[in-house]
Design a protein around this motif. Structure first.
Motif, PDB file in Angstrom:
ATOM      1  N   VAL A 187       0.814  -1.305  -0.061  1.00 42.36           N
ATOM      2  CA  VAL A 187       0.068  -0.078  -0.055  1.00 42.36           C
ATOM      3  C   VAL A 187       1.055   1.267   0.157  1.00 42.36           C
ATOM      4  N   PHE A 188       0.646   2.304  -0.882  1.00 45.65           N
ATOM      5  CA  PHE A 188       1.596   3.369  -0.928  1.00 45.65           C
ATOM      6  C   PHE A 188       0.927   4.606  -0.128  1.00 45.65           C
ATOM      7  N   ASP A 189       1.778   4.967   0.718  1.00 50.79           N
ATOM      8  CA  ASP A 189       1.178   6.310   1.389  1.00 50.79           C
ATOM      9  C   ASP A 189       1.519   7.668   0.634  1.00 50.79           C
ATOM     10  N   SER A 190       2.862   7.358   0.115  1.00 48.36           N
ATOM     11  CA  SER A 190       3.143   8.691  -0.771  1.00 48.36           C
ATOM     12  C   SER A 190       4.137   8.099  -1.671  1.00 48.36           C
ATOM     13  N   PHE A 191       4.096   9.014  -3.158  1.00 49.54           N
ATOM     14  CA  PHE A 191       4.935   8.546  -4.406  1.00 49.54           C
ATOM     15  C   PHE A 191       5.262   9.834  -4.982  1.00 49.54           C
ATOM     16  N   LYS A 192       6.476  10.010  -5.074  1.00 51.05           N
ATOM     17  CA  LYS A 192       6.849  11.110  -5.941  1.00 51.05           C
ATOM     18  C   LYS A 192       8.271  10.947  -6.579  1.00 51.05           C
ATOM     19  N   VAL A 193       8.376  10.219  -7.757  1.00 56.89           N
ATOM     20  CA  VAL A 193       9.415   9.893  -8.184  1.00 56.89           C
ATOM     21  C   VAL A 193       9.556  10.510  -9.814  1.00 56.89           C
ATOM     22  N   GLN A 194      10.791  10.797 -10.008  1.00 51.52           N
ATOM     23  CA  GLN A 194      10.746  11.689 -11.566  1.00 51.52           C
ATOM     24  C   GLN A 194      10.379  10.660 -12.522  1.00 51.52           C
ATOM     25  N   GLY A 195       9.343  11.469 -13.226  1.00 53.50           N
ATOM     26  CA  GLY A 195       8.621  10.716 -14.502  1.00 53.50           C
ATOM     27  C   GLY A 195       9.412  10.557 -15.660  1.00 53.50           C
ATOM     28  N   SER A 196       9.361   9.611 -16.527  1.00 54.24           N
ATOM     29  CA  SER A 196       9.911   9.544 -17.672  1.00 54.24           C
ATOM     30  C   SER A 196       9.593   8.537 -18.762  1.00 54.24           C
ATOM     31  N   SER A 197       9.680   8.604 -20.005  1.00 53.45           N
ATOM     32  CA  SER A 197       9.209   7.581 -20.850  1.00 53.45           C
ATOM     33  C   SER A 197       9.676   6.171 -20.441  1.00 53.45           C
ATOM     34  N   ARG A 198       8.627   5.472 -20.434  1.00 55.11           N
ATOM     35  CA  ARG A 198       9.002   3.846 -19.805  1.00 55.11           C
ATOM     36  C   ARG A 198       9.794   3.744 -18.352  1.00 55.11           C
ATOM     37  N   CYS A 199       9.646   5.064 -17.608  1.00 60.34           N
ATOM     38  CA  CYS A 199      10.491   4.967 -16.450  1.00 60.34           C
ATOM     39  C   CYS A 199      11.637   4.576 -16.486  1.00 60.34           C
ATOM     40  N   SER A 200      12.432   5.384 -17.376  1.00 62.55           N
ATOM     41  CA  SER A 200      13.788   4.782 -17.888  1.00 62.55           C
ATOM     42  C   SER A 200      14.891   5.528 -16.913  1.00 62.55           C
ATOM     43  N   LYS A 201      14.286   6.568 -16.072  1.00 63.55           N
ATOM     44  CA  LYS A 201      15.374   7.504 -15.251  1.00 63.55           C
ATOM     45  C   LYS A 201      15.196   6.787 -13.883  1.00 63.55           C
ATOM     46  N   ASP A 202      14.328   7.485 -13.074  1.00 62.00           N
ATOM     47  CA  ASP A 202      13.921   6.989 -11.532  1.00 62.00           C
ATOM     48  C   ASP A 202      12.821   6.360 -11.504  1.00 62.00           C
ATOM     49  N   TYR A 203      12.964   5.138 -10.802  1.00 59.11           N
ATOM     50  CA  TYR A 203      11.922   4.156 -10.523  1.00 59.11           C
ATOM     51  C   TYR A 203      11.691   3.444  -9.634  1.00 59.11           C
ATOM     52  N   LEU A 204      10.663   2.915  -9.478  1.00 57.14           N
ATOM     53  CA  LEU A 204      10.419   1.697  -8.387  1.00 57.14           C
ATOM     54  C   LEU A 204       9.950   0.485  -9.069  1.00 57.14           C
ATOM     55  N   TYR A 205      10.815  -0.441  -8.806  1.00 53.89           N
ATOM     56  CA  TYR A 205      10.448  -1.804  -9.771  1.00 53.89           C
ATOM     57  C   TYR A 205      10.024  -2.840  -8.720  1.00 53.89           C
ATOM     58  N   LEU A 206       8.878  -3.534  -8.971  1.00 53.59           N
ATOM     59  CA  LEU A 206       8.204  -4.647  -8.038  1.00 53.59           C
ATOM     60  C   LEU A 206       8.127  -5.855  -9.030  1.00 53.59           C
ATOM     61  N   GLY A 207       8.691  -7.076  -8.363  1.00 51.37           N
ATOM     62  CA  GLY A 207       8.337  -8.126  -9.140  1.00 51.37           C
ATOM     63  C   GLY A 207       8.250  -9.440  -8.069  1.00 51.37           C
ATOM     64  N   LYS A 208       7.279 -10.179  -8.380  1.00 48.32           N
ATOM     65  CA  LYS A 208       6.220 -10.064  -9.244  1.00 48.32           C
ATOM     66  C   LYS A 208       4.790  -9.807  -8.459  1.00 48.32           C
ATOM     67  N   VAL A 209       4.026  -9.119  -9.212  1.00 47.44           N
ATOM     68  CA  VAL A 209       2.823  -8.959  -8.515  1.00 47.44           C
ATOM     69  C   VAL A 209       1.754  -9.425  -9.286  1.00 47.44           C
ATOM     70  N   ALA A 210       0.690  -9.654  -8.732  1.00 51.03           N
ATOM     71  CA  ALA A 210      -0.695 -10.176  -9.251  1.00 51.03           C
ATOM     72  C   ALA A 210      -1.139  -9.120 -10.337  1.00 51.03           C
ATOM     73  N   ARG A 211      -1.612  -9.597 -11.441  1.00 55.03           N
ATOM     74  CA  ARG A 211      -2.265  -8.719 -12.480  1.00 55.03           C
ATOM     75  C   ARG A 211      -1.432  -8.202 -13.532  1.00 55.03           C
ATOM     76  N   TYR A 212       0.055  -7.602 -12.825  1.00 55.16           N
ATOM     77  CA  TYR A 212       0.765  -6.970 -13.766  1.00 55.16           C
ATOM     78  C   TYR A 212       2.136  -7.893 -13.979  1.00 55.16           C
ATOM     79  N   GLY A 213       2.482  -8.821 -13.284  1.00 60.79           N
ATOM     80  CA  GLY A 213       3.831  -9.358 -13.343  1.00 60.79           C
ATOM     81  C   GLY A 213       4.908  -8.455 -12.649  1.00 60.79           C
ATOM     82  N   ARG A 214       5.802  -8.077 -13.420  1.00 57.30           N
ATOM     83  CA  ARG A 214       7.104  -7.083 -12.988  1.00 57.30           C
ATOM     84  C   ARG A 214       6.548  -5.907 -13.438  1.00 57.30           C
ATOM     85  N   VAL A 215       6.588  -4.931 -12.449  1.00 62.66           N
ATOM     86  CA  VAL A 215       6.246  -3.502 -12.481  1.00 62.66           C
ATOM     87  C   VAL A 215       7.453  -2.681 -12.584  1.00 62.66           C
TER      88      VAL A 215
END
Length: 162
Positions: A100-128
């Motif tokens: 559950v996310f309380d806060s989320f502010k990470v630099q946005g970019s096309s395909r999240c190629s710069k800053d990102y949060l990676y999660l693997g493996k989650v239901a419905r999406y697989g790797r995120v």
């Protein structure tokens, strides 16, 4: 990034009692109980915190470690350039991990190629891979199995609060 991770499991206890008397009477009793426990655990920054080295964390769904709070470095201040943090969270084989996310502010970019949060493996999406400044309200992710890899990565450009 502030992420609260919760493990839940349903415990089923079946108790059978048999009493035999001289009149050969047998009595059987069955009780089923479902338990969900919620407890807050504060983790210290001593040892491996996920950013100075990868952290392996076990969450006991029936104990005091079934809620875990993970934050990006320096949160609520801005994280650093070139951060790489990794947490591998596991729980019992019959439990799943819900984020559950309380806060989320990470630099946005096309395909999240710069800053990102990676999660693997989650239901419905697989790797995120997630980035950007907004998270839908009541948004949560659930692990497919009893293991969840969480990785926070920042590049050498803009920084946010995480």
């Amino acid at each position: 990034t502030t992420t609260t991770t919760t493990t839940t499991t349903s415990t089923t206890t079946t108790t059978t009692t048999t009493t035999t008397t001289t009149t050969t009477t047998t009595t059987t009793s069955t009780t089923t109980t479902t338990t969900t426990t919620t407890t807050t655990t504060t983790t210290s920054s001593e040892g491996c915190n996920g950013c100075d080295c990868p952290a392996d964390i076990y969450m006991d769904p029936n104990g005091s470690s079934n809620i875990l709070k993970i934050e990006s470095p320096n949160f609520p201040s801005k994280y650093n350039n070139n951060d790489f943090c990794e947490w591998t969270v596991t729980t019992d084989s019959d439990a799943r991990i819900t984020m559950v996310f309380d806060s989320f502010k990470v630099q946005g970019s096309s395909r999240c190629s710069k800053d990102y949060l990676y999660l693997g493996k989650v239901a419905r999406y697989g790797r995120v891979k997630m980035c950007g400044l907004r998270m839908p309200s009541n948004f949560s992710l659930r692990s497919i199995k009893n293991k969840l890899i969480i990785r926070f990565v920042s590049d050498a450009t803009k920084v946010k609060t995480g």
